[in-house]
Design a protein around this motif. Structure first.
Motif, mmCIF file in Angstrom:
data_model
loop_
_atom_site.group_PDB
_atom_site.id
_atom_site.type_symbol
_atom_site.label_atom_id
_atom_site.label_comp_id
_atom_site.label_asym_id
_atom_site.label_seq_id
_atom_site.Cartn_x
_atom_site.Cartn_y
_atom_site.Cartn_z
ATOM 1 N N ALA A 133 36.812 33.118 43.797
ATOM 2 C CA ALA A 133 37.466 33.273 42.494
ATOM 3 C C ALA A 133 37.372 34.712 42.001
ATOM 4 O O ALA A 133 38.337 35.277 41.476
ATOM 5 C CB ALA A 133 36.839 32.318 41.482
ATOM 6 N N MET A 137 39.831 36.979 43.935
ATOM 7 C CA MET A 137 41.231 36.773 43.556
ATOM 8 C C MET A 137 41.529 37.357 42.178
ATOM 9 O O MET A 137 42.555 38.024 41.982
ATOM 10 C CB MET A 137 41.559 35.284 43.580
ATOM 11 C CG MET A 137 41.533 34.658 44.980
ATOM 12 S SD MET A 137 41.927 32.904 44.967
ATOM 13 C CE MET A 137 43.639 32.954 44.440
ATOM 14 N N LEU A 138 40.625 37.105 41.207
ATOM 15 C CA LEU A 138 40.865 37.626 39.864
ATOM 16 C C LEU A 138 40.847 39.153 39.840
ATOM 17 O O LEU A 138 41.697 39.793 39.189
ATOM 18 C CB LEU A 138 39.815 37.066 38.899
ATOM 19 C CG LEU A 138 39.935 35.583 38.544
ATOM 20 C CD1 LEU A 138 38.734 35.123 37.728
ATOM 21 C CD2 LEU A 138 41.221 35.311 37.775
ATOM 22 N N GLY A 148 41.843 40.078 47.977
ATOM 23 C CA GLY A 148 41.653 38.679 47.628
ATOM 24 C C GLY A 148 41.401 37.829 48.867
ATOM 25 O O GLY A 148 42.092 37.967 49.877
ATOM 26 N N VAL A 187 47.693 38.988 45.470
ATOM 27 C CA VAL A 187 47.397 37.871 44.579
ATOM 28 C C VAL A 187 48.248 38.056 43.332
ATOM 29 O O VAL A 187 48.092 39.033 42.602
ATOM 30 C CB VAL A 187 45.905 37.836 44.198
ATOM 31 C CG1 VAL A 187 45.625 36.683 43.225
ATOM 32 C CG2 VAL A 187 45.027 37.709 45.429
ATOM 33 N N LEU A 228 47.585 32.360 41.406
ATOM 34 C CA LEU A 228 46.467 31.985 40.539
ATOM 35 C C LEU A 228 46.714 30.649 39.853
ATOM 36 O O LEU A 228 45.798 29.822 39.721
ATOM 37 C CB LEU A 228 46.224 33.054 39.477
ATOM 38 C CG LEU A 228 45.592 34.368 39.956
ATOM 39 C CD1 LEU A 228 45.490 35.341 38.792
ATOM 40 C CD2 LEU A 228 44.213 34.110 40.545
ATOM 41 N N LEU A 238 50.430 36.020 39.880
ATOM 42 C CA LEU A 238 50.154 35.014 38.860
ATOM 43 C C LEU A 238 50.475 33.610 39.336
ATOM 44 O O LEU A 238 49.767 32.657 39.008
ATOM 45 C CB LEU A 238 50.952 35.349 37.597
ATOM 46 C CG LEU A 238 50.558 34.582 36.324
ATOM 47 C CD1 LEU A 238 49.088 34.821 35.996
ATOM 48 C CD2 LEU A 238 51.445 35.000 35.161
ATOM 49 N N ALA A 249 44.060 27.835 40.592
ATOM 50 C CA ALA A 249 43.094 27.667 39.501
ATOM 51 C C ALA A 249 42.648 26.217 39.298
ATOM 52 O O ALA A 249 41.438 25.957 39.213
ATOM 53 C CB ALA A 249 43.659 28.245 38.210
ATOM 54 N N TRP A 296 44.029 40.493 41.516
ATOM 55 C CA TRP A 296 45.214 40.357 40.653
ATOM 56 C C TRP A 296 45.178 41.376 39.517
ATOM 57 O O TRP A 296 46.181 41.994 39.186
ATOM 58 C CB TRP A 296 45.247 38.937 40.089
ATOM 59 C CG TRP A 296 46.279 38.760 39.014
ATOM 60 C CD1 TRP A 296 47.622 38.736 39.159
ATOM 61 C CD2 TRP A 296 46.017 38.602 37.618
ATOM 62 N NE1 TRP A 296 48.244 38.574 37.955
ATOM 63 C CE2 TRP A 296 47.281 38.487 36.975
ATOM 64 C CE3 TRP A 296 44.866 38.552 36.852
ATOM 65 C CZ2 TRP A 296 47.397 38.311 35.606
ATOM 66 C CZ3 TRP A 296 44.993 38.378 35.492
ATOM 67 C CH2 TRP A 296 46.243 38.257 34.878
#
Length: 407
Positions: A130, A133-134, A144, A153, A158, A155, A162, A137
Motif C-alpha cells: 500500500a 502504491m500510494l 509501485g 499507478v 488505486l 487513480l 483499495a 501515485w
C-alpha cells in the motif's frame, strides 16, 4: 455487587475498553508480544528437536541427567512465556509448572508463535504494498509493487485495489489481537485455570469460609460460656457464700473481718477474670490506639517476654486490625501454654495493599496446625481472604504468619 448483562457493575461498561486510545494501546502490546513470541518459537522448535533426539537416544548412558536438563529448560522457557502473556495480554492464574505440563505447552505453543509471525508478515506485506502504491501515485514514480500496463499507478488502479487491500489489512490487523487472545487461551488451558474454573473455586471457597466462620463463632461462644461458667460464675457463687457467712458472724469480730477480706480478694479475682474474658471477646484498646496499643497491652499481660516489631504508617481497616490482634494474641497464648519459649517476637508490617503479622517463638516447636486454636485462626484469616501458615518443626522455632489484604 450486581453485574448486569454487560458484565460491569451498576450496568456501566468501562469507557477505557471502548476508547480508541485503549484499543490502539492493546493492539500495540499485542504486536510486541507476537514479535517476542515469534522469536521464542524458534527456541521452542529447537527444544522440541532436542527432546525428540533425547528420546531417540534414551538408551545411552547419562540420559536421565540430560532429561533433567531438558525439563529445567522447559520450565524456564514456559516461565518466559507466562511473564510475556501476563504483561501484554492479561492475567493468567497458573498452576505449578511441572515438567510434563511445560513440555505439553511448548509442544503446542510453537504453532501459535508461527501463526503470530505469519500474521505480522502478512500485515507488513500489505502495508509495504500500500505504501509503495500510494507514494508512486503521489510522486508519479514507477516503483509501485502493483502497477498498471504502463508501469504506473493511477487513480483508477488505486480505486480497484483499495477495497480488497483495506479489507485484507483490517482482517490481518484484527488477526493480531486474535492471535494474542489465542496465546493467552492456550496458557490458561494448559498451565492455569479458566475463568469458569476460578469462579467455581471462588464459590466453593466462599461457601467453605462462611461455614468456617459460623463454626468459629459457635466455638468462640462455647469458650466464652465455658469461661463464665467455670471461672466467673464459680467465683461469684463463692463471693456470695463468703458474704453470707460474714453476715451471720459476730459484727466486728475477727471471723467477720477475715471473711470480708476473703470476699474482697474473690471480688478482685472475679473482676480480673471478667477483664480477661472481655479481652478475649474484643480489646477496647484496639479502638482507641489501634494495633500498636493493643499489642503493647498484650505484651504487658503476657507471662513470657514479648518483643514487638510494628511498622505501620497509619490505622488499618477495623476488620483487619481485629484479625491482626487475635492472630497475635492466640499465637502468643499458644506459645506460652505449650512451647515454654524464652521470648516471643511479634512482627507487623504493611507492604503495598497487604499487612503481614508474624509471631516467632524459640520454644520446643511441634505445634499442630489442626489444633483448636490454630485452626480457629486459620478460619478467621480465611474469612478476610488472607493466607495463614504455621511452620513448627520439632525443637522449634515456631513461626505463625498471616498475610491479610488491607487495600
Amino acid at each position: 455487587m450486581h453485574l448486569d448483562d454487560a458484565g460491569s457493575p451498576n450496568g456501566r461498561v468501562p469507557t477505557e475498553e471502548l476508547s480508541a486510545r485503549a484499543v490502539a494501546s492493546r493492539w500495540l502490546r499485542a504486536v510486541v508480544s507476537l514479535v517476542a513470541g515469534g522469536v521464542l518459537s524458534f527456541l521452542e522448535v529447537a527444544f522440541l528437536c532436542a527432546r525428540t533426539l533425547l528420546w531417540a537416544l534414551s538408551w545411552l548412558p547419562g540420559s536421565a541427567e540430560r532429561a533433567r536438563v531438558v525439563d529445567n529448560r522447559a520450565r524456564s522457557l514456559t516461565g518466559l512465556h507466562l511473564r510475556r502473556v501476563r504483561r501484554f495480554h492479561g492475567p493468567v492464574h497458573a498452576r505449578a509448572l511441572t515438567a510434563e505440563r511445560c513440555k505439553r505447552y511448548l509442544g503446542l505453543r510453537w504453532l501459535v508463535g508461527g501463526l503470530g509471525a505469519g500474521v505480522l508478515m502478512l500485515l507488513t506485506v500489505f502495508l509495504v504494498v500500500a505504501g509503495s502504491m500510494l507514494s508512486a501515485w503521489a510522486l508519479d514514480g514507477g516503483w509501485g509493487l502493483i502497477e498498471n500496463a504502463e508501469g504506473r499507478v493511477d487513480l483508477s488502479l488505486l480505486a480497484i485495489a483499495a477495497p480488497p487491500g483495506l479489507m485484507l489489512t483490517f482482517v490481518t490487523a484484527v488477526g493480531v489481537l486474535a492471535v494474542g487472545s489465542l496465546d493467552r487461551w492456550l496458557a490458561i488451558e494448559v498451565l492455569g485455570y479458566s475463568d469458569q474454573a476460578l469462579l467455581r473455586r471462588r464459590v466453593v471457597d466462599l461457601t467453605t469460609t462462611r461455614a468456617d466462620v459460623i463454626e468459629a463463632i459457635d466455638d468462640e461462644r462455647r469458650r466464652i460460656e465455658r469461661d463464665l461458667h467455670d471461672g466467673v460464675q464459680q467465683r461469684v457463687v463463692a463471693l456470695g457464700l463468703l458474704i453470707g457467712r460474714a453476715r451471720r458472724a459476730s459484727p466486728g469480730g475477727t471471723a467477720s473481718h477475715d471473711l470480708l477480706e476473703q470476699a474482697q480478694a474473690v471480688a478482685q479475682e472475679t473482676i480480673s477474670e471478667l477483664r480477661e474474658v472481655a479481652l478475649r471477646v474484643y480489646p477496647s484498646t484496639l479502638d482507641g490506639g489501634g494495633v500498636p496499643a493493643a499489642l503493647e497491652a498484650l505484651a504487658e499481660r503476657s507471662s513470657v517476654p514479648v518483643r514487638l516489631e510494628v511498622a505501620l504508617a497509619g490505622r488499618l481497616p477495623s476488620t483487619v486490625e481485629t484479625v491482626v490482634y487475635f492472630v497475635a494474641s492466640e499465637a502468643v497464648n499458644n506459645a506460652t501454654k505449650h512451647a515454654a519459649p524464652s521470648v516471643v517476637v511479634v512482627s507487623v508490617a504493611a507492604t503495598g495493599d497487604h499487612v503481614t503479622v508474624t509471631i516467632t517463638d524459640d520454644g520446643r516447636g511441634g505445634a499442630d496446625p489442626s489444633g483448636t486454636g490454630l485452626s480457629g485462626l486459620a478460619r478467621r484469616v480465611a474469612a478476610v481472604d488472607g493466607r495463614f501458615t504455621v511452620d513448627s518443626p520439632a525443637g522449634g522455632p515456631t513461626v505463625v504468619r498471616a498475610e491479610l489484604p488491607c487495600g
